[in-house]
Write an enzyme that holds these catalytic residues in place. Structure first.
Site, PDB file in Angstrom:
ATOM      1  CG  HIS C 141       6.982   8.976  -2.207  1.00  0.00           C
ATOM      2  ND1 HIS C 141       7.339   7.707  -2.175  1.00  0.00           N
ATOM      3  CD2 HIS C 141       5.998   9.142  -1.421  1.00  0.00           C
ATOM      4  CE1 HIS C 141       6.329   7.035  -1.340  1.00  0.00           C
ATOM      5  NE2 HIS C 141       5.480   7.864  -1.153  1.00  0.00           N
ATOM      6  CG  ASP C 216       6.507  10.557  -8.047  1.00  0.00           C
ATOM      7  OD1 ASP C 216       5.098  10.502  -8.472  1.00  0.00           O
ATOM      8  OD2 ASP C 216       7.094  10.043  -7.156  1.00  0.00           O
ATOM      9  CD  GLN C 219       0.825  13.414  -3.554  1.00  0.00           C
ATOM     10  OE1 GLN C 219      -0.396  14.078  -3.597  1.00  0.00           O
ATOM     11  NE2 GLN C 219       0.701  12.292  -2.649  1.00  0.00           N
ATOM     12  CE  LYS C 242      -0.155   8.446  -3.625  1.00  0.00           C
ATOM     13  NZ  LYS C 242       0.214   8.577  -2.249  1.00  0.00           N
ATOM     14  CB  CYS C 382       7.251   7.521   1.814  1.00  0.00           C
ATOM     15  SG  CYS C 382       6.310   6.291   2.561  1.00  0.00           S
TER      16      CYS C 382
HETATM   17  C1  LIG Z   1       5.163  11.740  -4.517  1.00  0.00           C
HETATM   18  C2  LIG Z   1       4.736  10.215  -4.557  1.00  0.00           C
HETATM   19  N1  LIG Z   1       5.317   9.374  -5.092  1.00  0.00           N
HETATM   20  C3  LIG Z   1       5.283   8.022  -5.073  1.00  0.00           C
HETATM   21  C4  LIG Z   1       4.096   7.707  -4.346  1.00  0.00           C
HETATM   22  C5  LIG Z   1       4.049   6.000  -4.181  1.00  0.00           C
HETATM   23  O1  LIG Z   1       2.679   5.784  -4.889  1.00  0.00           O
HETATM   24  P1  LIG Z   1       2.179   4.210  -4.561  1.00  0.00           P
HETATM   25  O2  LIG Z   1       2.261   4.134  -2.911  1.00  0.00           O
HETATM   26  O3  LIG Z   1       0.803   4.347  -4.781  1.00  0.00           O
HETATM   27  O4  LIG Z   1       2.940   3.359  -5.238  1.00  0.00           O
HETATM   28  C6  LIG Z   1       3.328   8.536  -3.476  1.00  0.00           C
HETATM   29  C7  LIG Z   1       2.398   7.973  -2.829  1.00  0.00           C
HETATM   30  O5  LIG Z   1       2.529   7.271  -1.874  1.00  0.00           O
HETATM   31  C8  LIG Z   1       3.765   9.899  -3.672  1.00  0.00           C
HETATM   32  O6  LIG Z   1       2.941  10.766  -3.087  1.00  0.00           O
END
Ligand SMILES: Cc1ncc(COP(=O)(O)O)c(C=O)c1O
Ligand SMILES: Cc1ncc(COP(=O)(O)O)c(C=O)c1O
Lengths: 427, 145, 427, 145
Positions: C141, C216, C219, C242, C382
């Site tokens: 991401h 990370d 998910q 999430k 993203c």
């Molecule tokens: C794999 C992953 N990493 C990072 C993020 C970023 O999370 P956030 O936007 O809540 O900071 C997300 C979701 O947007 C994600 O799915």
């Protein structure tokens, strides 16, 4: 009717339905730390979650559209409140992050320039040289002091500060700004002393040397009419939670051409233009500074808080607080052994009233007040250098807001006397 | 007021007339601890005696609870062994977390601090000097935990 | 009863009382972007505001005590959920900030070391030299890619990445880690491909060269049992929103000795030990990384979300999603012209199912689905480099969670067919 | 479905058979615009003709709306003056914000894009090529706003 109807206002705040300690009425005099929240704000936030919840700026389905609309409409409402354009408002988690965003812009521009990495047009204003000066004041909250100390530690810039007079004002002659002065960052209202600073005078001095001016408006935006088009500063930072809004949201306003010139701070999703494994380019402000899924529900709640304050009228809010401050200063002046730290007259000052009680430590004063249902804050209030400047280890602080009235001031005055009696000090 | 539980006579007495306040010139270890929320501060020094016990001296500023607690600490921990002192520290922590009943043999007047447990924000005040002692004693003796 | 009772779960989520577009039932398949919130979470947050609201760690009055207790109890609940100690959990505004916190620790340690400024004991692990390597993967991401690109731009470190196989897995042999590799940061589950990575294999490779490992877990934590004591990584980052929690809160877990060794990131109030005008010293973690008034209400809400998930059982949540994923993959395989991007079998994969429809752009697919009440996400999610890797401009993505059932999967399959029909493609 | 408002026959037609797609070798200014949310992209080139009008060429990828919109843009803005083109851009923005009624004289087939205004997330798709044209035209002519 020109005054606030406190009874009616209180009815909007569920927390006043509860009592504290042995069934005492809650006299909440700690709004300087965080304000209480009216039903209207809690309802707005809940409505977002129950009916429109989705990740904003990320979807094409109906909920995502509605959530995005709600989020951007909130931004517009909040912008209007301070006389700004929506795109010049960046949402952060609190004022502290907003101030760090500015200080890190200097750091990041400086580092990228040193390695000839791409920077936005105009970023030179944020590039520091060894020996450049950053000016703060001796009355800053740690949130507007430590980030600049850190910036200096990492860049070789030098931190200087405007000193204070004995009666709690900025001593503007205590330092000269020089051509090395790149940024001046000061508080609009001191959260400890209550002093409202002469922003225009500082802006004039800063402009003369072409320095940027950052204003910590945490204690002004919630309490008085603030219009960025009149202030003449370059950035203002404040928090939602001190102005009836939810926790977890703060705002940075910046001049459009400066925001555009700043490199990003926190990076990730939604703040990009294109991303390749090798490198990325970035969106325009405000998105450039809002990486990740943002606090949309909190923005909606904060907009409801703005609506609430607008309905009261910020002029009236300020007048109401002014009257209570006057009353409190008079009341405290009448207690032997009590000394106010900060301006003792309600002139160019807000409703933060700090004091020390001879022979009693603030923690003990606060405890006795608490026992009577009176919530004040004790300690250094995240402005430790101010305590040192006035030679007190800590203070007791009362702050007044729209739900406080004369009876609350009277309770404070009686409470302090009770503390003196309990500990056998005073008369 | 209910506060009498916390502000017992004996606490106020230690506060107004602290025992052993003032730093000695001799010391093997000095620490400076603060309570960052309210600015309470203590400087505390520890020196091993010939018999293996530890002499303690301190200077501090702060609220009645932190001052009284330091005065009581002086009564209890001046010239005791690392082990005795450490177990007293463990006990006062446990007492303030309501995990143990106050033990007068270990804490002396310190059992009067039990009322502080009702006010979580004040527990740090009561523990400030004791945590400082532990820190200094570890440094002075090289003993770990 | 070993399965989730979806009807009962749905009754806890107020948003399912509404319809979308022309009075269609809401089929919410966008939990990968953000989940919906149950009543229990909204109630917990509201109770905090209505009964215990105060600035935490800042006052001695009763409300401040209660607020602080609620905040720290929430931290303990959340820590337990991932098998961690409370003090090793740092609250941030979202996962993006949590990942930036780690990347900025490297930057700040490097800069302070270069100027011989005070650093915590052990900070050497975070000091980078020109040419040191940072490893990510091609399926990250943007939140776990851009911050590392930025770090490299500012320090002269070099970004490298693990490539992907044609079937959507990490190609672990695509690069060698070297003695210059200082940190490896990867996703637990790809938000686009659905791939669940073999963390143990990456950890083993990283340990061999003494590199730190950042995971990370955005998910994974919401969707499967995660226990940091078993994962073997050094940091994990994830978001509250999430996993049924409020917007505006994320978490970083780090090994205690590493958090202690990291210099601060965002600085200001509540993260300090002492402050003088000249310099400051900092509190121990987690406070060191939580400058300013924190999102206490959101922490309380997130703890309620954890309680909700615990009551369901994370094993069951994972099993439920697994079954829906399997169904969805089968359903999509049966539509001519539909290609899944990512693993096509429900093995070592989560519930994010991305696909492309021949002859149709994802935006148009999403629009037709939306018209039928089906909320999916379209775009690059993203994770733009993943789209490039698989030669698609974008994908349509469905993600499943506890409130989805077989009928939702069926609606998706039928919806795609309707889109093909509308645009006259497919059979 | 209600979607017929947005996906009118005429839009789908432009999408399936785009007009003028393909870059010309001659150009005074080239811009590359993307919709960062969904990855839609356009490369657009502008060259002043001898008569002062501007020739346009483009290549793009994206959804039906962004592709159809670019095809319509080619019909409307190829070989018009900066002023004519600019006011068409202003008008399509206003139309999509529901601030102006569709004007067929200015937009031609573009008036069929009015249905997009119902779907805020798609407005960016419809505007992508028009914003790109404006950007390129300013660069090619040196005219400001
Ligand atoms: C794999 C992953 N990493 C990072 C993020 C970023 O999370 P956030 O936007 O809540 O900071 C997300 C979701 O947007 C994600 O799915
Ligand atoms: C003057 C001032 N500046 C900055 C802050 C920091 O605000 P926050 O903690 O919401 O980031 C505060 C309040 O805590 C304040 O009173």
């Amino acid at each position: 009717m020109t005054e606030l109807d406190v009874a009616r206002i209180r009815a909007d705040f569920p927390i006043f339905n509860r009592t504290v300690r042995n069934d005492r009425r809650l006299v909440y005099l700690d709004s300087g730390a965080t304000s209480q929240k009216p039903r209207q704000v809690l309802d707005a936030e809940r409505d977002f979650y129950e009916n429109h919840n989705a990740a904003v700026h990320r979807g094409a389905h109906q909920l995502a559209e509605e959530a995005t609309d709600a989020f951007e409409a909130a931004r517009a409402t909040i912008a209007r409140f301070i006389g700004a354009q929506p795109d010049d408002i960046v949402f952060t988690k609190n004022a502290t992050e907003a101030l760090n965003l500015v200080s890190y812009s200097f750091l990041n521009a400086t580092l990228k320039a040193a390695r000839s990495k791409p920077l936005p047009i105009g970023a030179e204003r944020f590039v520091l040289q060894e020996g450049d000066e950053i000016v703060v004041t001796e009355m800053e909250h740690h949130a507007n002091l430590v980030p600049w100390q850190e910036l200096c530690d990492k860049t070789g810039a030098v931190l200087r500060w405007i000193g204070l007079t004995d009666d709690g004002r900025l001593d503007l002659d205590s330092i000269e700004f020089t051509h090395r002065t790149k940024v001046v960052s000061l508080t609009h209202q001191s959260n400890l002393l209550g002093t409202v600073n002469d922003v225009a005078a500082v802006v004039a001095k800063a402009r003369a040397v072409d320095a940027l001016v950052v204003l910590d408006a945490c204690q002004s935006v919630p309490h008085m009419p603030v219009d960025v088009s009149e202030l003449g500063v370059d950035f203002i930072a404040w928090s939602g939670h001190k102005m009836l809004g939810p926790l977890g949201i703060g705002c940075l306003w910046g001049r459009s051409e400066l925001l555009s010139a700043m490199p990003p701070f926190i990076t990730g999703g939604s703040m990009i233009e294109t991303v390749h494994m090798e490198s990325s380019t970035f969106a325009a402000p405000p998105k450039r500074f809002e990486a990740g899924v943002p606090m949309a529900a909190q923005a909606v709640g904060l907009a409801a808080a703005v609506d609430y304050l607008n309905a009261l009228g910020m002029d009236k809010v300020a007048a109401h607080e002014h009257r209570l401050t006057q009353l409190a200063l008079e009341g405290l002046a009448g207690i032997k052994g009590v000394r106010v730290i900060g301006p003792t007259e309600a002139i160019e000052r807000g409703s933060a009233v700090s004091f020390v009680v001879e022979g009693l430590h603030p923690h003990d004063v606060g405890q006795i007040l608490d026992e009577q249902g009176i919530a004040v804050r004790v300690g250094h209030h995240c402005a430790w250098p101010v305590c040192r400047r006035y030679n007190v280890p800590a203070t007791t602080r009362a702050t007044f807001y729209i739900y406080n009235d004369d009876a609350d001031v009277a309770a404070l005055v009686e409470g302090i006397k009770a503390a003196q009696k309990f500990f056998g000090v005073g008369e | 007021m209910n506060l009498e539980n916390m502000y017992q006579e004996i606490i106020l007495d230690h506060y107004k007339h602290p025992h052993g306040k003032g730093l000695s010139e001799n010391f093997a270890a000095e620490v400076h601890h603060v309570n960052p929320t309210c600015g309470d501060e203590i400087t505390l020094r520890v020196t091993p005696n010939e018999d293996g016990t530890l002499a303690v001296s301190y200077d501090n500023q702060g609220c009645s609870i932190s001052q009284a607690s330091a005065s009581i600490l002086f009564d209890q921990l001046n010239n005791v062994t690392f082990e005795t002192g450490s177990s007293a520290v463990d006990h006062i922590i446990a007492m303030l977390q309501r995990a143990e009943e106050p033990n007068e043999e270990v804490l002396g007047d310190g059992i009067a601090l039990v009322g502080v447990a009702q006010y979580p924000a004040r527990v740090k005040c009561a523990l400030l000097s004791w945590m400082a002692w532990k820190d200094a004693a570890i440094q002075a003796t090289g003993k770990g935990e």
